[in-house]
Design an enzyme around this catalytic site. Structure first.
Site, PDB file in Angstrom:
ATOM      1  CD  GLU A  10      -5.860  -0.618   2.425  1.00  0.00           C
ATOM      2  OE1 GLU A  10      -6.556  -0.754   1.401  1.00  0.00           O
ATOM      3  OE2 GLU A  10      -5.397  -1.576   3.064  1.00  0.00           O
ATOM      4  CB  SER A  44      -9.272  -3.308   3.317  1.00  0.00           C
ATOM      5  OG  SER A  44      -9.618  -4.550   2.764  1.00  0.00           O
ATOM      6  NE  ARG A  84      -3.624  -2.451  -0.016  1.00  0.00           N
ATOM      7  CZ  ARG A  84      -3.306  -3.562  -0.703  1.00  0.00           C
ATOM      8  NH1 ARG A  84      -2.198  -3.604  -1.414  1.00  0.00           N
ATOM      9  NH2 ARG A  84      -4.097  -4.610  -0.691  1.00  0.00           N
TER      10      ARG A  84
END
EC number: 1.3.1.98
Length: 287
Positions: A280, A210, A160
């Site tokens: 996230e 998520s 990420r």
């Protein structure tokens, strides 16, 4: 270039929350982006660049600056041999569809991610054991008002993460390299991944996918579930009982509801397991 003022950000995020952006620009080319950024930086005005808004939480007070939306005005997709070039505003699902139609395999993992190419490059998006860094050949970015080409290695892709997060770069497009495959097999794999997504994820509610990064050695969803937080809610925001890694807007949540829920989950999981969850989602505005 399209220019709007006091644009509701709830219309541009998958959480369906967020106040108004003071100024809202929709460029149609790299030159439009360069011109806009030059003007904003000369005036020392704050700005952010967004795509489909599938990884954003914008505050209820909105954003007191300029939002640059790279979307369907910059979404061309072209195929040459085993390579696909996609502009930053192209949806990942559209790129996956073009790959399938041209019997190109390797991008099936991204077919259900509800984001744009630019957003996917920005955070090295991934799903089902696939991620952007596995397929990227090069990325076209704007840095310091100049259009430049970055190789996959230069993008510093990680979990990420990409170099775009650290530098003042804006993704314009990317070239991905795939392999020739069987169209029916590609179609079947996409169908299987989509079925798994529908079965396991709370797609019936607005969310940002998520909500938390995967902590090393753990799964965020399992930690949250084991902490007894399935169904835990703050206002109209809830930890999805279907998949505890998702915070959903199940009943007209505000951004504040979602933010407080994220804070509660982070605190409770840390108290129980001494594992610090990191969001996230990108937080935009004042919380």
């Amino acid at each position: 270039m399209i220019e709007l003022f006091d644009e509701p950000m709830c219309d541009h995020t998958t959480f369906r929350v967020g106040g108004k952006a003071k100024r809202f620009l929709v460029p149609e080319s790299a030159d439009d982006i360069i011109d806009a950024v030059k003007e904003l930086e000369e005036k020392k005005e704050e700005y952010i660049v967004i795509g489909n808004g599938s990884n954003l939480l914008v505050s209820d007070e909105g954003f007191d600056g300029t939002v640059i939306l790279i979307s369907d005005k910059m979404n061309k997709i072209t195929v040459e041999g085993n390579s696909i070039y996609a502009e930053a505003g192209a949806m990942l699902s559209a790129v996956a569809r073009v790959a399938k139609e041209n019997s190109l395999s390797g991008f099936e993992f991204a077919s259900g991610i509800p984001g744009t190419v630019g957003g996917a490059i920005f955070m090295n998006a991934g799903a089902y054991d696939g991620e952007m860094k596995q397929v990227v050949n090069y990325v076209d970015v704007i840095e310091n008002g100049i259009l430049k080409k970055m190789t996959c290695d230069e993008m510093d892709f990680g979990y990420r993460h990409s170099i775009v997060m650290e530098k003042s770069m804006i993704v314009v497009g990317t070239c991905i390299d795939l392999v020739h495959g069987d169209e029916d097999a590609i179609k079947d794999k996409m169908k299987d991944l989509n079925k798994r997504r529908v079965e396991k994820q709370p797609l019936e509610y607005p969310s940002a996918g998520s909500t938390f990064k995967r902590p090393e050695g753990y799964f965020a969803g399992k930690l949250i579930q084991d902490s007894g937080l399935a169904g835990y809610s703050v206002g109209g925001a809830m930890v999805s009982p279907k998949h505890c890694g998702f915070v959903v807007n199940y009943n007209n949540a505000t951004a504040k509801d979602i933010y407080r829920l994220i804070e509660d989950v982070t605190r409770i999981v840390y108290e129980k397991y001494s594992v610090k969850l990191e969001p996230e989602v990108r937080l935009i505005g004042v919380f």
